[in-house]
Scaffold this active site. Structure first.
Site, mmCIF file in Angstrom:
data_model
loop_
_atom_site.group_PDB
_atom_site.id
_atom_site.type_symbol
_atom_site.label_atom_id
_atom_site.label_comp_id
_atom_site.label_asym_id
_atom_site.label_seq_id
_atom_site.Cartn_x
_atom_site.Cartn_y
_atom_site.Cartn_z
ATOM 1 N N GLY A 24 0.828 -1.211 0.000
ATOM 2 C CA GLY A 24 0.000 0.000 0.000
ATOM 3 C C GLY A 24 0.859 1.256 0.000
ATOM 4 N N PHE A 25 0.184 2.390 0.060
ATOM 5 C CA PHE A 25 0.882 3.678 0.033
ATOM 6 C C PHE A 25 1.876 3.782 1.205
ATOM 7 C CE2 PHE A 25 0.160 8.104 1.861
ATOM 8 C CZ PHE A 25 1.286 8.651 1.269
ATOM 9 N N ASN A 46 -3.224 -8.108 0.247
ATOM 10 C CA ASN A 46 -4.165 -8.799 -0.644
ATOM 11 C C ASN A 46 -4.409 -8.006 -1.925
ATOM 12 O OD1 ASN A 46 -5.806 -6.743 0.173
ATOM 13 N ND2 ASN A 46 -7.424 -8.027 1.040
ATOM 14 N N ASP A 70 -4.569 -12.245 2.338
ATOM 15 C CA ASP A 70 -5.530 -11.430 3.068
ATOM 16 C C ASP A 70 -5.228 -11.596 4.556
ATOM 17 O OD1 ASP A 70 -7.784 -10.424 4.385
ATOM 18 O OD2 ASP A 70 -9.050 -10.867 2.644
ATOM 19 N N GLY A 116 -2.034 -12.142 16.737
ATOM 20 C CA GLY A 116 -1.768 -13.560 16.985
ATOM 21 C C GLY A 116 -0.403 -13.965 16.430
ATOM 22 N N TYR A 159 -14.728 2.514 9.194
ATOM 23 C CA TYR A 159 -13.285 2.722 9.356
ATOM 24 C C TYR A 159 -12.971 3.136 10.791
ATOM 25 C CZ TYR A 159 -8.589 4.581 8.292
ATOM 26 O OH TYR A 159 -7.243 4.835 8.268
#
Ligand code: UDP
Length: 342
Positions: A24-25, A46, A70, A116, A159
């Protein structure tokens, strides 16, 4: 070796970092920084909002591995892990409006899985949280001890509440399992590798300005934001991870400006002929936002180094080839630039 205990980075062996949302960014900028500081890095993503283009420059680097996964599903990784950086999540209002359930899942189930993994490996864990935990804040600037003003059932609820849950889960692992945890609250951040069509104000304004199309300001533009350049942000995240602080720390640029002022800055910086047009303010759009960064300064010796003018210059240079100023944009480019919005 007792893998349940937190391993400090050993001088003999390079530390191993796992970055969720590593394509991602922000995740990809963090990957760059970690590799530059001698970490072995496993990036998980993902690719729903991330892109392999963001990490392609590390192809063939023996210290880097990409796993398409994911993070809400069981995470299996062989070998030791010292640090887990949980950055996976859609992060633009348009993305999480389109993906509300995935956003809730990655913040809740994904955080659980990442915690976890950290517990299983005896690793230290950092949660990428957000200024959105403060909602539409009634306290200004926002300090970490402000509990926020969030609408759980509004468009941003998926969010905001996912991140609030993620913070609660992180604290629970800290308290119940003694896991070493860190929580960074990220304020508006910008820079190269944002998607032109991600809907956030920086790519939206730059894309429109470069094409000399109308720059769309929501509301009357009096709402405020404070924009932090990506390199400052990942430096703050790094310092927090390496610190002893388990309570949340704001990282963001405290220079506040209105969205209308920001639109004018972008038009000026791009040398654009764009005019500004106004559209209705989206529901629950926070009216003001500015981090109080005194804890980051005191605990981490951190303060932003890149002024807006300089950060904008670098970001505009990066966007320029993707948003040609002249000629007819192809349909694909139109879609990528989110032109239907303007
Ligand atoms: N905004 C705008 N025009 C756009 C995109 C955003 O005026 O094309 C405004 C938006 O309403 C908000 C601010 O810019 O007040 C920042 O929006 P962004 O989506 O970047 O993130 P937010 O800080 O709201 O989460």
């Amino acid at each position: 070796m007792n893998r349940k205990r937190t391993r400090g980075p050993s001088p003999a062996k390079p530390p191993v970092s796992v970055v969720t949302g590593g394509a991602g960014f922000l995740g990809s900028h963090l990957v760059d920084l970690l590799l530059a500081r001698g970490h072995h890095v496993v990036a998980l993503d993902n690719l729903v909002t991330g892109s392999v283009d963001n990490i392609a420059h590390h192809a063939g680097d023996p210290n880097f591995r990409f796993v398409k996964q994911d993070v809400t599903e069981f995470l299996f990784l062989a070998g030791p892990v010292d640090f887990v950086w949980h950055f996976a999540s859609p992060a633009s209002p348009i993305d999480y409006l389109e993906l509300p359930i995935q956003t809730l899942k990655v913040g809740s189930l994904g955080t659980h899985k990442a915690l976890g993994l950290a517990k299983h490996k005896g690793a230290r864990f950092l949660l990428a949280s957000t200024s959105e935990v403060y909602g539409d804040p009634l306290v200004h600037p926002q300090r970490e001890d402000y509990w926020g003003n969030v609408n759980p059932i509004g468009p941003r609820g998926c969010y905001d509440e996912a991140k609030r849950f993620a913070e609660a889960m992180t604290m629970a692992y800290h308290n119940e399992h003694g896991l070493e945890t860190r929580i960074i609250r990220i304020f508006n951040t910008y820079g190269p590798r944002m998607r032109l069509n991600d809907g956030r104000v920086v790519p939206s304004f730059i894309g429109s300005a470069l094409r000399h199309q109308p720059v769309t300001v929501y509301g009357d533009g009096s709402q405020t934001r404070s924009f932090c350049y990506c390199s400052d942000l990942v430096e703050g995240a790094y310092r927090l991870m390496m610190s002893d602080e388990h309570l949340p720390v704001n990282i963001g640029n405290p220079t506040e400006l209105t969205v209308l002022e920001f639109a004018r800055s972008v038009i000026r910086a791009t040398g654009s002929r764009s005019r500004i047009v106004f559209r209705p303010l989206p529901q629950d759009d926070p009216k003001q936002r500015r981090p109080d960064t005194s804890r980051a300064e005191r605990l981490l010796g951190w303060r932003p180094q890149v002024p807006l003018e300089q950060g904008l210059e670098r970001t505009i240079a990066w966007f320029r080839p993707a948003a040609p100023a002249s000629g007819r944009a192809t349909n694909k480019r139109k879609a990528a630039a989110g032109m239907s919005k303007t």
